[in-house]
Design an enzyme around this catalytic site. Structure first.
Site, PDB file in Angstrom:
ATOM      1  N   TYR A 186      28.490  33.901  -5.658  1.00 28.71           N
ATOM      2  CA  TYR A 186      28.046  34.456  -6.934  1.00 28.71           C
ATOM      3  C   TYR A 186      29.210  34.781  -7.863  1.00 28.71           C
ATOM      4  O   TYR A 186      28.993  35.180  -9.006  1.00 28.71           O
ATOM      5  CB  TYR A 186      27.225  35.726  -6.699  1.00 28.71           C
ATOM      6  CG  TYR A 186      25.978  35.485  -5.885  1.00 28.71           C
ATOM      7  CD1 TYR A 186      24.934  34.714  -6.388  1.00 28.71           C
ATOM      8  CD2 TYR A 186      25.851  36.016  -4.603  1.00 28.71           C
ATOM      9  CE1 TYR A 186      23.792  34.477  -5.633  1.00 28.71           C
ATOM     10  CE2 TYR A 186      24.711  35.790  -3.844  1.00 28.71           C
ATOM     11  CZ  TYR A 186      23.690  35.024  -4.362  1.00 28.71           C
ATOM     12  OH  TYR A 186      22.564  34.792  -3.613  1.00 28.71           O
TER      13      TYR A 186
ATOM     14  N   HIS B  68      25.370  36.602 -13.934  1.00 29.30           N
ATOM     15  CA  HIS B  68      24.788  37.841 -13.416  1.00 29.30           C
ATOM     16  C   HIS B  68      25.846  38.778 -12.828  1.00 29.30           C
ATOM     17  O   HIS B  68      25.532  39.925 -12.514  1.00 29.30           O
ATOM     18  CB  HIS B  68      23.755  37.497 -12.337  1.00 29.30           C
ATOM     19  CG  HIS B  68      22.484  38.295 -12.431  1.00 29.30           C
ATOM     20  ND1 HIS B  68      22.090  38.987 -13.560  1.00 29.30           N
ATOM     21  CD2 HIS B  68      21.494  38.519 -11.503  1.00 29.30           C
ATOM     22  CE1 HIS B  68      20.933  39.591 -13.330  1.00 29.30           C
ATOM     23  NE2 HIS B  68      20.554  39.333 -12.099  1.00 29.30           N
TER      24      HIS B  68
ATOM     25  N   ASN C  89      19.458  43.824  -7.755  1.00 29.44           N
ATOM     26  CA  ASN C  89      18.222  44.550  -8.042  1.00 29.44           C
ATOM     27  C   ASN C  89      18.067  45.829  -7.232  1.00 29.44           C
ATOM     28  O   ASN C  89      17.143  46.605  -7.462  1.00 29.44           O
ATOM     29  CB  ASN C  89      17.007  43.647  -7.798  1.00 29.44           C
ATOM     30  CG  ASN C  89      16.863  42.591  -8.874  1.00 29.44           C
ATOM     31  OD1 ASN C  89      17.651  42.528  -9.808  1.00 29.44           O
ATOM     32  ND2 ASN C  89      15.853  41.749  -8.746  1.00 29.44           N
TER      33      ASN C  89
ATOM     34  N   ASN D  22      16.386  44.314 -14.096  1.00 26.73           N
ATOM     35  CA  ASN D  22      15.903  44.910 -12.852  1.00 26.73           C
ATOM     36  C   ASN D  22      16.953  45.757 -12.145  1.00 26.73           C
ATOM     37  O   ASN D  22      16.628  46.770 -11.520  1.00 26.73           O
ATOM     38  CB  ASN D  22      15.399  43.805 -11.915  1.00 26.73           C
ATOM     39  CG  ASN D  22      14.161  43.126 -12.461  1.00 26.73           C
ATOM     40  OD1 ASN D  22      13.288  43.770 -13.027  1.00 26.73           O
ATOM     41  ND2 ASN D  22      14.095  41.812 -12.324  1.00 26.73           N
TER      42      ASN D  22
END
Length: 259
Positions: free
Chosen positions: A77, A82, A129, A175
């Protein structure tokens, strides 16, 4: 940034599922849960204070900040849209000489200072989240007042590379931010630094967009924004929400507008 996705048992650890496998505990439960935690040298290294009704009663420079960036753990990631919250924490740590080398409450921590103000840099190691499950207990354990908890995260409603620093607000359908707010008694009184990543082009799937890396041009804009973000966070920590922050937001709003 709501994603209408079902959450079967097999998907509980997805970085983009919309609901936590267990409801987030309220702040009063976090306070009681923090008591049994082992007292380490880490706790003695940061001077923590409880919230005071009158901010003028205690100079802001003696009140620590908890500065958290939201993102997903794991190398796959790294560099994705994000995860710009993580990148902002890393940039602050680098520029302020703070080492991120402590694990506590599902988080990677860095203890240090900006100027003479003690700061706790936080990168939750739960998926994005569920960030509140890490930040909530840390805020309770170190007794950091809500007005000194800064959350930094990606924002699709802002153009790529545009920043916005706010004293409070809603979760904007993000979220991760929503989970943090729920773990802090659903309070809107939570400072936040929004990092613009733009919106998905055409009919591109939102999840695919968020987990995609930046183009070379977008990367340059983000790198510039991160440097500007470090300066803004430093100003916030040392001076609070002053006129300097208002000017910063105004400049950011029109930074890509042609004259």
């Amino acid at each position: 940034m709501s994603l209408a996705v079902a959450t079967p048992a097999s998907a509980r650890l997805s970085p983009l599922t919309t609901s936590s496998p267990e409801p987030c505990r309220r702040r009063r439960l976090l306070l009681s849960a923090a008591a049994p935690l082992r007292r380490t040298r880490l706790r003695r290294r940061i001077a923590v204070v409880a919230s005071v009704p009158d901010p003028a009663a205690r100079p802001a420079e003696y009140t620590p900040w908890l500065i958290a960036g939201l993102g997903n753990p794991g190398s796959k990631y790294h560099g994705t849209r994000h995860n710009v919250g993580f990148e902002m924490v890393d940039r602050i740590a680098r520029d302020e000489g703070i080492t991120m080398n402590t694990i506590q409450s599902k988080s990677l921590l860095g203890i240090g200072s900006i100027g003479e103000v003690p700061v706790l840099l936080v990168k939750p190691q739960s998926y994005i989240n569920y960030s509140g499950e890490a930040i909530g207990p840390l805020a309770a354990y170190y007794q950091v007042p809500l007005r000194h908890i800064l959350v930094m995260y990606d924002e699709m409603s802002l153009p790529n590379g545009v920043l916005r620093l706010q004293r409070k607000g809603g979760h904007g359908r993000h979220n991760g931010l929503q989970n943090v707010m729920e773990c802090l008694d659903s309070s809107r009184e939570l400072p936040r630094l929004s990092i613009g990543i733009g919106s998905p082009p055409g009919k591109m799937d939102t999840r695919a967009f968020l987990l995609q890396k930046f183009s070379s041009e977008e990367r340059l804009q983000i790198d510039t924004a991160l440097e500007q973000g470090v300066d803004a966070v430093r100003t916030l920590v040392l001076k609070g929400f002053s006129g300097s922050i208002e000017r910063f937001n105004l400049v950011q709003k029109y930074k890509f507008h042609s004259v």
